[in-house]
Design a protein around this motif. Structure first.
Motif, mmCIF file in Angstrom:
data_model
loop_
_atom_site.group_PDB
_atom_site.id
_atom_site.type_symbol
_atom_site.label_atom_id
_atom_site.label_comp_id
_atom_site.label_asym_id
_atom_site.label_seq_id
_atom_site.Cartn_x
_atom_site.Cartn_y
_atom_site.Cartn_z
ATOM 1 N N PHE A 393 0.831 -1.208 0.000
ATOM 2 C CA PHE A 393 0.000 0.000 0.000
ATOM 3 C C PHE A 393 0.867 1.260 0.000
ATOM 4 N N TRP A 394 1.819 1.349 0.940
ATOM 5 C CA TRP A 394 2.599 2.577 1.092
ATOM 6 C C TRP A 394 3.688 2.729 0.040
ATOM 7 N N GLY A 395 4.212 1.608 -0.482
ATOM 8 C CA GLY A 395 5.257 1.706 -1.494
ATOM 9 C C GLY A 395 6.485 2.412 -0.967
ATOM 10 N N ILE A 396 6.958 3.425 -1.710
ATOM 11 C CA ILE A 396 8.213 4.102 -1.376
ATOM 12 C C ILE A 396 8.112 4.931 -0.097
ATOM 13 N N GLN A 399 9.604 2.283 2.446
ATOM 14 C CA GLN A 399 11.022 2.003 2.252
ATOM 15 C C GLN A 399 11.421 2.519 0.870
ATOM 16 N N PRO A 400 12.549 3.196 0.756
ATOM 17 C CA PRO A 400 12.891 3.851 -0.521
ATOM 18 C C PRO A 400 13.215 2.891 -1.650
ATOM 19 N N TRP A 401 13.605 1.644 -1.317
ATOM 20 C CA TRP A 401 13.956 0.688 -2.375
ATOM 21 C C TRP A 401 12.768 -0.143 -2.835
ATOM 22 N N THR A 402 11.593 0.121 -2.264
ATOM 23 C CA THR A 402 10.395 -0.614 -2.639
ATOM 24 C C THR A 402 9.905 -0.172 -4.017
ATOM 25 N N ASN A 403 9.256 -1.079 -4.739
ATOM 26 C CA ASN A 403 8.688 -0.717 -6.026
ATOM 27 C C ASN A 403 7.666 0.409 -5.878
ATOM 28 N N VAL A 404 7.637 1.293 -6.816
ATOM 29 C CA VAL A 404 6.681 2.400 -6.820
ATOM 30 C C VAL A 404 5.314 1.862 -7.226
ATOM 31 N N THR A 405 4.283 2.142 -6.418
ATOM 32 C CA THR A 405 2.923 1.719 -6.754
ATOM 33 C C THR A 405 2.238 2.786 -7.600
ATOM 34 N N LYS A 406 1.120 2.409 -8.211
ATOM 35 C CA LYS A 406 0.357 3.384 -8.988
ATOM 36 C C LYS A 406 -0.120 4.532 -8.109
ATOM 37 N N LEU A 407 -0.505 4.193 -6.864
ATOM 38 C CA LEU A 407 -0.954 5.249 -5.955
ATOM 39 C C LEU A 407 0.163 6.249 -5.661
ATOM 40 N N MET A 409 2.252 7.471 -7.547
ATOM 41 C CA MET A 409 2.416 8.467 -8.612
ATOM 42 C C MET A 409 1.568 9.702 -8.359
ATOM 43 N N ASP A 410 0.496 9.543 -7.594
ATOM 44 C CA ASP A 410 -0.357 10.686 -7.266
ATOM 45 C C ASP A 410 0.099 11.267 -5.936
ATOM 46 N N HIS A 411 1.210 12.017 -5.959
ATOM 47 C CA HIS A 411 1.774 12.600 -4.751
ATOM 48 C C HIS A 411 1.833 14.122 -4.869
ATOM 49 N N TRP A 412 1.964 14.749 -3.716
ATOM 50 C CA TRP A 412 1.925 16.211 -3.660
ATOM 51 C C TRP A 412 3.124 16.827 -4.363
ATOM 52 N N THR A 413 2.844 17.827 -5.168
ATOM 53 C CA THR A 413 3.831 18.744 -5.731
ATOM 54 C C THR A 413 3.161 20.111 -5.771
ATOM 55 N N PRO A 414 3.901 21.178 -5.926
ATOM 56 C CA PRO A 414 3.257 22.498 -6.043
ATOM 57 C C PRO A 414 2.219 22.544 -7.160
ATOM 58 N N GLU A 415 2.432 21.728 -8.203
ATOM 59 C CA GLU A 415 1.483 21.704 -9.309
ATOM 60 C C GLU A 415 0.337 20.722 -9.047
ATOM 61 N N PRO A 417 -1.446 20.022 -5.748
ATOM 62 C CA PRO A 417 -1.620 20.209 -4.295
ATOM 63 C C PRO A 417 -2.708 19.340 -3.683
ATOM 64 N N ASN A 418 -3.566 18.732 -4.481
ATOM 65 C CA ASN A 418 -4.661 17.906 -3.946
ATOM 66 C C ASN A 418 -4.419 16.421 -4.187
ATOM 67 N N ALA A 419 -3.162 16.015 -4.195
ATOM 68 C CA ALA A 419 -2.795 14.637 -4.476
ATOM 69 C C ALA A 419 -3.220 13.703 -3.342
ATOM 70 N N TYR A 420 -3.157 12.401 -3.625
ATOM 71 C CA TYR A 420 -3.543 11.409 -2.621
ATOM 72 C C TYR A 420 -2.462 11.263 -1.555
ATOM 73 N N PHE A 421 -1.207 11.206 -1.966
ATOM 74 C CA PHE A 421 -0.100 11.070 -1.031
ATOM 75 C C PHE A 421 0.602 12.415 -0.834
ATOM 76 N N PRO A 422 1.307 12.569 0.307
ATOM 77 C CA PRO A 422 2.060 13.810 0.529
ATOM 78 C C PRO A 422 3.306 13.856 -0.346
ATOM 79 N N ARG A 423 4.131 14.859 -0.101
ATOM 80 C CA ARG A 423 5.379 14.951 -0.868
ATOM 81 C C ARG A 423 6.204 13.692 -0.630
ATOM 82 N N VAL A 424 7.037 13.336 -1.599
ATOM 83 C CA VAL A 424 7.772 12.085 -1.538
ATOM 84 C C VAL A 424 8.876 12.166 -0.492
#
Length: 523
Positions: A393-396, A399-407, A409-415, A417-424
């Motif tokens: 579920f949590w992916g990266i 742990q940073p070496w874990t495979n990136v999940t589809k979820l 990819m929807d993380h916070w950036t200034p562009e 701001p309403n993403a599902y996950f916070p900043r990486v």
């Protein structure tokens, strides 16, 4: 009826290990070059019991039954090994009464039975923290291991002090009061059954109350708690036949649904600590924070201190793009208070991990030798929070070496701001109870689901054909398991496999989809 039973079981295991295998093609002990370690276990269990039953039926209308068991178990100390567990039931077949005749004729009512019962059963199985049975919970035992220090050129064996055991330990008693009725209408085409019950679990075998750290040992297992459960069950079915193309078509549908809730009614926890059971606790409670979006400015960061639930991997520091929680106690800090019901900090009950409204329904049909069965099952309501380090579920974020999940990819950036996950950032979902691993409303999952569990299609050859083959019957069939699932979880998670957030095993495989072909041959 009267009876007596006596059981004895002996469980012995032997394990031998040697490392540094010369070749994986020949996994043999003698083809390894490392040190040999060996261990064994030997557990015994004895049970003895007396049981009896008396039942009486009068005029096929009034049914009475009484049962009793008197059981003893070697798991408990002398003086506490035996328990008596009675049960009884009453039933009234109302449809057999004379005053029901006009109703029976009007509704084609063939059966209406009202019933009530009381029953008690004993449980003598204690489990350790890993879910394994404890055979000698009343006997202090010493464990041994090879210590990791060299003394006079060798690593000696150390014998550890025994754990604490309870002075008094006896059966856990589960008593159930049940009322219900059974009904059949329209010449037994429609059948309906309803049960409502209250279950009392007394002297529950579990860990004792939390002891102060100066005690110096883990709490023993004992008869520490009482539990109350209320629930109901419904089963309904309908079957019929009609003519299709001059041949009978038989079909049926069956539906089952149930529900229950459980509460702790007794446990020695005067502070009502959330780390243990407490009186009034509903089993499955999830205490968590209320999500309030993301930090959007430095002013918001300065106004709210969340370091108490931060992680050491990022220095307990929060930045713009990190999750923000609601300050429920208005002290400009996000905390867990003193972790009690009366002072939980900024947490409230946000969900419950227990299964609610489990259901299933089955459809069947048969025509001209063809038959089909479709079986569906599901859960109507369930909350689940991913445990710490649940990489599927949590992916990266775990742990940073874990495979990136589809979820991910929807993380916070200034562009965004309403993403599902916070900043990486990594490791913020690794430590239980901290940052992402602290239960909160944003990532509380809806674990309800509906699964097409089984499809079976078959064809039975007519008698004229099988007679020539000199067999009684021959049926060919195709079957498929777990065809599809309607779920609100991420596709990496199987709703039928997961458990509540504090016990999720991220190594469990999802339910596999399988197909099979076969035949049934009767001579």
């Amino acid at each position: 009826m009267a009876g007596y039973n006596r059981e004895y079981a002996s469980y012995r295991t032997y394990n031998t290990r040697k490392v540094n295998l010369i070749t994986s093609a020949l996994p043999e002990i003698n083809l390894a070059t490392g040190n040999v370690t060996a261990s064994n276990t030997w557990n015994e269990l004895a049970l003895e019991g007396y049981f009896g039953r008396v039942n009486y039926i009068y005029d096929d209308k009034y049914i009475v039954e009484f049962n009793g068991r008197y059981d003893g178990s070697s798991r408990f100390p002398e003086g506490d090994r035996w328990g008596f567990f009675p049960s009884g039931s009453l039933a009234w077949v109302v449809s057999q009464e004379n005053f029901m005749t006009p109703i029976n004729e009007a509704l084609n009512l063939s059966n209406l039975k009202v019933r009530a019962s009381y029953g008690s059963l004993g449980n003598q199985v204690l489990l350790d923290d890993d879910g394994n049975p404890i055979y000698y919970p009343a006997i202090a035992s010493l464990s041994s291991e090879v210590i990791n220090y060299v003394v006079e050129g060798d690593k000696p064996t150390a014998v550890k002090q025994p754990g604490v055991v309870a002075k008094n330990l006896t059966w856990e008693t589960v008593s159930t009061v049940n009322v219900g009725f059974d009904m059949s209408l329209f010449q037994n085409k429609f059948m309906f059954s309803f049960d409502k019950y209250t279950r009392y679990t007394k002297d529950m075998l579990t860990r004792s109350k939390e002891l102060p750290a100066v005690f110096g040992a883990a709490e023993p297992k004992t008869n520490a708690a009482d539990l109350k459960t209320k629930g109901w069950e419904i089963t309904a079915s309908y079957r019929d036949r009609f003519t299709l193309m001059n041949s009978p078509f038989d079909w049926s549908v069956k539906f089952m649904i149930a529900d229950y809730k459980s509460w702790i009614t007794k446990f020695d926890n005067p502070t009502r600590s959330l780390s243990d059971y407490y009186e009034g606790q509903r089993i499955g409670e999830i205490w968590g924070f209320i999500n309030d979006g993301y930090f959007a400015s430095q002013a918001e960061l300065d106004a709210l201190d969340q370091s108490a639930i931060g992680t050491d991997d990022v220095g307990y520091i929060f930045q713009i793009g990190d999750l923000k929680y609601k300050d429920l106690d208005d002290n400009n800090r996000i905390t867990k208070g003193d972790n009690t019901v009366d002072n939980p900090g900024d947490r409230v009950i946000i969900g419950n991990s227990e299964i609610r409204f489990p259901y299933s329904f089955e459809l069947t049909g048969a025509w001209k030798g063809f038959d089909v069965r479709m079986f569906f099952q599901g859960v109507g309501k369930r909350d689940w929070y991913p445990e710490a380090a649940s990489i599927y579920f949590w992916g990266i974020y775990a742990q940073p070496w874990t495979n990136v999940t589809k979820l991910n990819m929807d993380h916070w950036t200034p562009e965004n701001p309403n993403a599902y996950f916070p900043r990486v950032k990594a490791y913020i979902a690794e430590d239980e109870g901290m940052e992402l691993a602290a239960p909160q409303t944003k990532y509380l999952q809806n674990a309800a689901y509906l699964r097409f569990k089984n499809l079976t299609v078959g064809y039975t050859l007519p008698h004229s054909a099988v007679n020539k083959l000199k067999v009684s019957s021959l049926r060919f069939y195709f079957s498929a398991e777990n065809l599809c699932t309607l779920s609100w979880l991420d596709e990496n998670l199987d709703p039928e496999v997961i458990t509540h957030y504090s016990g999720f095993n991220s190594g469990v495989y999802p339910m596999q989809r399988t197909y099979s072909l076969g035949m049934n041959l009767t001579f």
